[in-house]
Structures are given as C-alpha cells and as structure tokens.
Design a protein around this motif. Structure first.
Motif, PDB file in Angstrom:
ATOM      1  N   UNK A 113       0.850  -1.193   0.000  1.00 21.72           N
ATOM      2  CA  UNK A 113       0.000   0.000   0.000  1.00 21.72           C
ATOM      3  C   UNK A 113       0.887   1.246   0.000  1.00 21.72           C
ATOM      4  N   UNK A 114       0.295   2.376  -0.383  1.00 18.02           N
ATOM      5  CA  UNK A 114       1.051   3.626  -0.418  1.00 18.02           C
ATOM      6  C   UNK A 114       1.577   3.962   0.987  1.00 18.02           C
ATOM      7  N   UNK A 115       0.734   3.681   1.985  1.00 16.07           N
ATOM      8  CA  UNK A 115       1.111   3.952   3.372  1.00 16.07           C
ATOM      9  C   UNK A 115       2.379   3.158   3.743  1.00 16.07           C
ATOM     10  N   UNK A 116       2.394   1.881   3.338  1.00 16.96           N
ATOM     11  CA  UNK A 116       3.542   1.023   3.639  1.00 16.96           C
ATOM     12  C   UNK A 116       4.792   1.504   2.902  1.00 16.96           C
ATOM     13  N   UNK A 117       4.638   1.877   1.623  1.00 19.26           N
ATOM     14  CA  UNK A 117       5.798   2.347   0.846  1.00 19.26           C
ATOM     15  C   UNK A 117       6.357   3.646   1.421  1.00 19.26           C
ATOM     16  N   UNK A 125      12.603  -5.603  -7.080  1.00 21.02           N
ATOM     17  CA  UNK A 125      12.250  -6.131  -8.395  1.00 21.02           C
ATOM     18  C   UNK A 125      11.039  -5.449  -9.028  1.00 21.02           C
ATOM     19  N   UNK A 126      10.565  -4.353  -8.423  1.00 20.27           N
ATOM     20  CA  UNK A 126       9.349  -3.706  -8.926  1.00 20.27           C
ATOM     21  C   UNK A 126       9.618  -2.248  -9.294  1.00 20.27           C
ATOM     22  N   UNK A 127       9.760  -1.948 -10.608  1.00 18.81           N
ATOM     23  CA  UNK A 127      10.049  -0.572 -11.029  1.00 18.81           C
ATOM     24  C   UNK A 127       9.013   0.422 -10.519  1.00 18.81           C
ATOM     25  N   UNK A 128       7.728   0.017 -10.510  1.00 17.14           N
ATOM     26  CA  UNK A 128       6.660   0.902 -10.048  1.00 17.14           C
ATOM     27  C   UNK A 128       6.903   1.339  -8.596  1.00 17.14           C
ATOM     28  N   UNK A 129       7.168   0.375  -7.727  1.00 18.56           N
ATOM     29  CA  UNK A 129       7.340   0.699  -6.308  1.00 18.56           C
ATOM     30  C   UNK A 129       8.670   1.401  -6.037  1.00 18.56           C
ATOM     31  N   UNK A 130       9.684   1.110  -6.886  1.00 19.12           N
ATOM     32  CA  UNK A 130      10.954   1.836  -6.736  1.00 19.12           C
ATOM     33  C   UNK A 130      10.718   3.315  -6.999  1.00 19.12           C
ATOM     34  N   UNK A 131       9.875   3.597  -8.000  1.00 18.48           N
ATOM     35  CA  UNK A 131       9.575   4.986  -8.356  1.00 18.48           C
ATOM     36  C   UNK A 131       8.801   5.672  -7.221  1.00 18.48           C
ATOM     37  N   UNK A 132       7.776   4.972  -6.696  1.00 14.92           N
ATOM     38  CA  UNK A 132       6.969   5.545  -5.607  1.00 14.92           C
ATOM     39  C   UNK A 132       7.865   5.823  -4.399  1.00 14.92           C
ATOM     40  N   UNK A 133       8.774   4.880  -4.095  1.00 10.80           N
ATOM     41  CA  UNK A 133       9.669   5.036  -2.948  1.00 10.80           C
ATOM     42  C   UNK A 133      10.593   6.231  -3.151  1.00 10.80           C
ATOM     43  N   UNK A 134      11.151   6.352  -4.370  1.00 14.44           N
ATOM     44  CA  UNK A 134      12.056   7.465  -4.663  1.00 14.44           C
ATOM     45  C   UNK A 134      11.314   8.796  -4.531  1.00 14.44           C
ATOM     46  N   UNK A 135      10.045   8.811  -5.000  1.00 12.08           N
ATOM     47  CA  UNK A 135       9.258  10.037  -4.913  1.00 12.08           C
ATOM     48  C   UNK A 135       8.971  10.392  -3.460  1.00 12.08           C
ATOM     49  N   UNK A 136       8.639   9.395  -2.666  1.00  8.11           N
ATOM     50  CA  UNK A 136       8.352   9.626  -1.243  1.00  8.11           C
ATOM     51  C   UNK A 136       9.593  10.157  -0.543  1.00  8.11           C
ATOM     52  N   UNK A 137      10.749   9.609  -0.913  1.00  8.62           N
ATOM     53  CA  UNK A 137      12.009  10.083  -0.308  1.00  8.62           C
ATOM     54  C   UNK A 137      12.287  11.521  -0.702  1.00  8.62           C
TER      55      UNK A 137
END
Ligand code: ZN
Length: 197
Positions: free
Chosen positions: A7-11, A33-45
């Motif tokens: 979930x977004x909250x978890x990421x 292994x997930x480009x989508x979640x890597x992007x979300x994580x980078x954005x959150x950071x």
C-alpha cells in the motif's frame, strides 16, 4: 507480471525508514524487483527531503547528536533481503519448512522464510496486527487473489485467509508478522504449538 504491491502507506513508511527491520526486509524484497514501487519510494524520499529543506531552522536539542547516532543503528530503508541472515531451517510438515530471519524484533513480530510444496493448503488463520508476504518463488492463491513471484501481500487483523500453493513448483515466501497468528480450524490449532508462529 506483478499485480499486488505494498500500500502507499507502507511504501511511504518504508521510504521514511519507520518500518521495523523485519517489515523492511519483506518490502525491500518486493521493491528491488518492482520498477513501479521503486519509483513511488524514490518520490516519497524526495518529498520527505523537500519537506525537511522547507522547515525553518530551529535550535538543536541538547541530545540531537545522541538521537542521530541512535538512528544510524536503525535498518537502512533500502536494505534488501540480500543482507538478511537466516537461522536454522525447521521442519513443520512434509515438504513444509520454516527458516527464521535474524532480526532485532520489535514486540512479538517475526520474520521467516516459508517453503511450501505444490498443492498444499495452509491452515485458515487471521493475524494479530499486520502480515507482509513477498513471493520469492512459485505462487499461491487466497481469498484476495493469486500471488506469483514478485507479488506482495499485505493483510491486517481484519483479514482471515487460507493460502493454497498453486502451479507445479513449491512456493517460497518471505513473511513478516506483527503478532501471532490465530488458527481458525481445529487442525491449525493443534499444529500451532509446533509452528511457533
Ligand atoms: Zn510494487
């Protein structure tokens, strides 16, 4: 094809480094292994960093250095499960093995790798708190859908599920549970003392 993501909250918590070490390992196993979640994580950071930049400077607390040093000891949010050390593999049932991950556990949380053979149905259970699952090999199905390699399952105390391994290879998952499982059927309740989960 990855269809189940954290979930977004978890990421966001993962990016901020506020998840426990055990939970971080499971999220990292997916994110790597997930480009989508890597992007979300980078954005959150990046967002977190920008927020910090915008904050007016304040006088540092006397214990700021101590706090900062204590934080360095916390798990890195980007630590992948590659850095995870496992304990001794334990036999649970024919073809079913549990291998605990060595973590500095918060409360009653547990991190383990679970190997389950094809066709095996696990006991129906619910959880005290959250459960994160990263599929490392094979696939399983439960009430919320089919989980294949790379997928991430996130359940909370309101979920009650019974995973069954699908396909023709064993299913291997990295699992984090915040609290003990509650077995919903008599076989599960009989097994629980041996499961230790
Ligand atoms: Zn993802």
């Amino acid at each position: 094809m990855t269809t189940h993501h954290p979930s977004e909250l978890t990421l966001t918590a993962f990016a901020a480094g506020t998840l426990s070490e055990g939970a971080s390992h499971v999220v990292a196993a997916h994110v790597v292994g997930c480009p989508h979640c890597r992007e979300v994580t980078a954005m959150a950071e990046a967002t977190g960093g920008a927020l910090l930049d915008d904050m007016p400077p304040t006088e540092m607390a006397a214990d700021a250095l101590e706090l900062a040093l204590a934080r360095i000891d916390r798990p890195a949010p980007h630590g992948t499960s590659a850095g995870l050390v496992f304990g001794r593999r334990r036999w649970l049932a024919p073809g079913v093995w549990i291998t605990p991950g060595k973590i500095a556990a918060r409360g009653r949380e547990q991190l383990y790798r679970l190997d389950v053979p094809q066709g095996r149905r696990l006991p129906r259970h619910s959880h005290e708190g959250r459960e994160f699952v990263a599929v490392l090999q094979g696939c399983f199905v439960d009430e919320s859908g089919l989980y294949a390699v790379g997928d991430f399952g996130e359940a909370d105390a309101s979920d009650d599920h019974q995973p069954t391994v699908q396909g023709d290879t064993p299913c291997v998952c990295l699992i984090w549970t915040e609290g003990p499982l509650h077995m919903r059927d008599p076989i599960g309740r009989l097994l629980q003392p041996w499961l230790g989960i």
